[in-house]
Design a protein around this motif. Structure first.
Motif, PDB file in Angstrom:
ATOM      1  N   ASN A  76       0.855  -1.179   0.000  1.00 54.87           N
ATOM      2  CA  ASN A  76       0.000   0.000   0.000  1.00 54.87           C
ATOM      3  C   ASN A  76       0.890   1.226   0.000  1.00 54.87           C
ATOM      4  OD1 ASN A  76      -2.658  -1.290   0.323  1.00 54.87           O
ATOM      5  ND2 ASN A  76      -1.791  -1.986   2.258  1.00 54.87           N
ATOM      6  N   GLY A  77       0.427   2.293  -0.642  1.00 53.81           N
ATOM      7  CA  GLY A  77       1.239   3.490  -0.727  1.00 53.81           C
ATOM      8  C   GLY A  77       0.431   4.764  -0.742  1.00 53.81           C
ATOM      9  N   VAL A  78       1.157   5.871  -0.854  1.00 52.88           N
ATOM     10  CA  VAL A  78       0.573   7.201  -0.847  1.00 52.88           C
ATOM     11  C   VAL A  78       0.886   7.873  -2.179  1.00 52.88           C
ATOM     12  CG1 VAL A  78       0.483   9.424   0.341  1.00 52.88           C
ATOM     13  CG2 VAL A  78       0.965   7.339   1.640  1.00 52.88           C
ATOM     14  N   VAL A  79      -0.140   8.487  -2.778  1.00 50.54           N
ATOM     15  CA  VAL A  79       0.014   9.203  -4.050  1.00 50.54           C
ATOM     16  C   VAL A  79       0.153  10.690  -3.747  1.00 50.54           C
ATOM     17  CG1 VAL A  79      -1.038   9.723  -6.278  1.00 50.54           C
ATOM     18  CG2 VAL A  79      -1.380   7.471  -5.239  1.00 50.54           C
ATOM     19  N   TYR A  80       1.179  11.290  -4.357  1.00 48.23           N
ATOM     20  CA  TYR A  80       1.451  12.712  -4.185  1.00 48.23           C
ATOM     21  C   TYR A  80       1.323  13.425  -5.521  1.00 48.23           C
ATOM     22  CZ  TYR A  80       3.514  11.268   0.258  1.00 48.23           C
ATOM     23  OH  TYR A  80       3.719  10.731   1.507  1.00 48.23           O
ATOM     24  N   GLU A  81       0.722  14.598  -5.483  1.00 52.57           N
ATOM     25  CA  GLU A  81       0.616  15.450  -6.663  1.00 52.57           C
ATOM     26  C   GLU A  81       1.160  16.818  -6.273  1.00 52.57           C
ATOM     27  OE1 GLU A  81      -2.731  16.766  -9.984  1.00 52.57           O
ATOM     28  OE2 GLU A  81      -3.306  15.475  -8.322  1.00 52.57           O
ATOM     29  N   ASN A  82       2.173  17.284  -6.986  1.00 57.74           N
ATOM     30  CA  ASN A  82       2.837  18.547  -6.662  1.00 57.74           C
ATOM     31  C   ASN A  82       3.288  18.578  -5.197  1.00 57.74           C
ATOM     32  OD1 ASN A  82       2.435  19.583  -9.305  1.00 57.74           O
ATOM     33  ND2 ASN A  82       0.325  20.057  -8.747  1.00 57.74           N
ATOM     34  N   GLY A  83       3.752  17.442  -4.688  1.00 62.47           N
ATOM     35  CA  GLY A  83       4.278  17.352  -3.336  1.00 62.47           C
ATOM     36  C   GLY A  83       3.249  17.131  -2.244  1.00 62.47           C
ATOM     37  N   ASP A  84       1.951  17.181  -2.573  1.00 66.73           N
ATOM     38  CA  ASP A  84       0.898  17.015  -1.578  1.00 66.73           C
ATOM     39  C   ASP A  84       0.243  15.643  -1.714  1.00 66.73           C
ATOM     40  OD1 ASP A  84       1.186  19.664  -0.602  1.00 66.73           O
ATOM     41  OD2 ASP A  84      -0.080  20.409  -2.236  1.00 66.73           O
ATOM     42  N   ALA A  85      -0.021  14.994  -0.581  1.00 66.02           N
ATOM     43  CA  ALA A  85      -0.705  13.704  -0.592  1.00 66.02           C
ATOM     44  C   ALA A  85      -2.141  13.911  -1.074  1.00 66.02           C
ATOM     45  CB  ALA A  85      -0.684  13.082   0.793  1.00 66.02           C
ATOM     46  N   VAL A  86      -2.546  13.107  -2.083  1.00 68.89           N
ATOM     47  CA  VAL A  86      -3.894  13.248  -2.650  1.00 68.89           C
ATOM     48  C   VAL A  86      -4.708  11.958  -2.576  1.00 68.89           C
ATOM     49  CG1 VAL A  86      -3.298  15.170  -4.171  1.00 68.89           C
ATOM     50  CG2 VAL A  86      -3.084  12.812  -5.007  1.00 68.89           C
ATOM     51  N   GLY A  87      -4.071  10.853  -2.192  1.00 72.03           N
ATOM     52  CA  GLY A  87      -4.813   9.601  -2.132  1.00 72.03           C
ATOM     53  C   GLY A  87      -3.922   8.430  -1.766  1.00 72.03           C
ATOM     54  N   MET A  88      -4.542   7.270  -1.747  1.00 73.45           N
ATOM     55  CA  MET A  88      -3.856   6.030  -1.408  1.00 73.45           C
ATOM     56  C   MET A  88      -3.835   5.121  -2.635  1.00 73.45           C
ATOM     57  SD  MET A  88      -3.147   6.713   1.737  1.00 73.45           S
ATOM     58  CE  MET A  88      -2.513   5.171   2.363  1.00 73.45           C
ATOM     59  N   ALA A  89      -2.827   4.265  -2.691  1.00 68.74           N
ATOM     60  CA  ALA A  89      -2.694   3.336  -3.818  1.00 68.74           C
ATOM     61  C   ALA A  89      -2.451   1.931  -3.282  1.00 68.74           C
ATOM     62  CB  ALA A  89      -1.553   3.761  -4.728  1.00 68.74           C
ATOM     63  N   ASP A  90      -2.749   0.972  -4.134  1.00 73.84           N
ATOM     64  CA  ASP A  90      -2.589  -0.435  -3.814  1.00 73.84           C
ATOM     65  C   ASP A  90      -1.806  -1.090  -4.940  1.00 73.84           C
ATOM     66  OD1 ASP A  90      -3.434  -2.850  -2.260  1.00 73.84           O
ATOM     67  OD2 ASP A  90      -4.426  -3.333  -4.150  1.00 73.84           O
TER      68      ASP A  90
END
Length: 176
Positions: A76-90
């Motif tokens: 499981n991981g964390v998705v970042y957009e422009n340095g900000d966390a925006v969601g979770m990934a699997d």
């Protein structure tokens, strides 16, 4: 009337408990992702340019993989957009081939453009068998490049695995 109220209260408590548990799990993964980013940058400082210049990235701080002939991986991981966390990934992986052992790794995937990041976020994103991660050692990321808008790096944490297999990774995304 009383059974309806009891049922409604039980349902509310169940949903609330599940939501709180999920939030605790996500918070732990987010904390682990921040530690993983620090570890990645300590191991290979040249990754800083990917973190600074990519449209986004996903960090999987604890990917477990293992197998004997048939293998798999999950994380499981964390998705970042422009340095900000925006969601979770699997992450899920299944492969077949010459392999034996088990290993824990940190995996990070960088997206070169907004289009590449949006493709990850809106589709059931997957890598073909020929896509491979650059195994990080000191300085190795310096000459790494994007391929098809994506750059993937892996840092072994523990374990040992001999692997000459064929398979692909499949991902899912859930926005906050």
């Amino acid at each position: 009337m009383k059974p309806i109220k009891t049922f409604a209260l039980a349902t509310f408590l169940l949903v609330t408990t599940i939501a709180i548990a999920q939030n605790k799990k996500d918070k732990k993964i987010m904390k682990d992702a921040q530690k993983a980013k620090t570890t990645l940058l300590e191991t290979s400082p040249s990754l800083e340019r990917f973190f600074d210049n990519s449209a986004g990235y996903v960090i999987f701080p604890n990917v477990g993989k293992g197998g004997f002939i048939i293998g798999g991986a999950s994380g499981n991981g964390v998705v970042y957009e422009n340095g900000d966390a925006v969601g979770m990934a699997d992450l899920k992986k299944l492969n077949i081939g010459l392999q034996a052992g088990g290993q824990a790794i940190i995996e990070v995937i960088f997206f070169e453009t907004d289009v590449d990041l949006q493709r990850f976020k809106t589709e059931k994103f997957q890598f073909a068998a020929e896509t491979s991660a650059v195994a990080l050692k000191s300085g190795i990321a310096f000459n790494a490049k994007y391929k098809d808008g994506v750059a993937v790096f892996a840092l072994p944490k523990a374990g040992l695995m001999a692997d000459a297999s064929v398979g692909g990774q499949k991902f899912s995304y859930k926005a906050f």
